[in-house]
Motif scaffolding. Sequence first.
Motif, short mmCIF file in Angstrom:
data_model
loop_
_atom_site.label_atom_id
_atom_site.label_comp_id
_atom_site.label_asym_id
_atom_site.label_seq_id
_atom_site.Cartn_x
_atom_site.Cartn_y
_atom_site.Cartn_z
N ALA A 63 0.83 -1.20 0.00
CA ALA A 63 0.00 0.00 0.00
C ALA A 63 0.87 1.26 0.00
N CYS A 64 1.99 1.22 0.72
CA CYS A 64 2.91 2.35 0.74
C CYS A 64 3.50 2.59 -0.65
N LEU A 65 3.93 1.52 -1.30
CA LEU A 65 4.49 1.65 -2.65
C LEU A 65 3.44 2.13 -3.64
N THR A 66 2.23 1.61 -3.52
CA THR A 66 1.15 2.04 -4.41
C THR A 66 0.86 3.52 -4.22
N ALA A 67 0.81 3.96 -2.97
CA ALA A 67 0.58 5.38 -2.68
C ALA A 67 1.74 6.23 -3.21
N VAL A 69 3.69 5.53 -5.80
CA VAL A 69 3.57 5.59 -7.26
C VAL A 69 2.46 6.55 -7.65
N ASP A 70 1.33 6.50 -6.95
CA ASP A 70 0.23 7.42 -7.25
C ASP A 70 0.68 8.87 -7.05
N GLU A 75 2.39 14.04 -9.44
CA GLU A 75 3.39 15.09 -9.60
C GLU A 75 3.88 15.20 -11.03
N THR A 76 3.99 14.05 -11.71
CA THR A 76 4.54 14.07 -13.05
C THR A 76 3.47 14.13 -14.13
N THR A 126 8.00 -0.15 -14.08
CA THR A 126 6.94 0.71 -14.62
C THR A 126 7.43 2.14 -14.80
N SER A 127 8.21 2.64 -13.84
CA SER A 127 8.74 4.00 -13.95
C SER A 127 9.64 4.14 -15.16
N ALA A 128 10.50 3.16 -15.40
CA ALA A 128 11.39 3.20 -16.56
C ALA A 128 10.58 3.11 -17.85
N GLU A 129 9.55 2.30 -17.85
CA GLU A 129 8.71 2.18 -19.05
C GLU A 129 7.98 3.48 -19.36
N ARG A 130 7.51 4.16 -18.31
CA ARG A 130 6.85 5.47 -18.52
C ARG A 130 7.83 6.49 -19.07
#
Length: 194
Positions: A63-67, A69-70, A75-76, A126-130
Amino acid sequence: MTATPARRRDAAKTRALLLQTARRRFAQHGYSTTTLRDIADEAGVNVALIARYFESKEGLFEACLTAAVDEIKRETGDVPLSEIHLIIADQASRIGSQDPPSQLMLLLRSSGDERADEIRRGVLRTSAERLAAAAGHRPGDDETLLRAQMVLAASLGIVLLRSVGAMEPLQSAGRDDLAGPLRDLIAALLPARP
């Protein structure tokens, strides 16, 4: 004598407080050394509430990681490639301040737990893919994806070095100091496509 009515807990506020506390503790101390009791005590709640809202330590970490990422997505948003350096510079410049972006520290902390590390790797992937998509990545274009992963690695390296106070002038560099070199780095690794 009348009985005082039991105080009702606001579930949404309690859940948010637990997430905030857990993010800070996981970011500062890592997954394996942070206990549910530590989180509950700091949040001022019964440890059983963590199981109620998140099922387990792993569920709370996810849940922390999901939050995180959200929050990064908010922000981006759909930032064009030409502005990504500003987002990275802003995030990195907050390291060492009163309110460091714990979402980045969560991504850097190894947990020692295979499932938690799998979640973390997924977020990084996912961050690298974005980032690659912002640079025009198409399926099968491994070079652009590799270059995006290198930008991500360099960005996280900056965050890591700033978090440990490793060297100057990187440690005291502000957002504007970081933005130019980051712009150059991204332009070199992910040149704009015609």
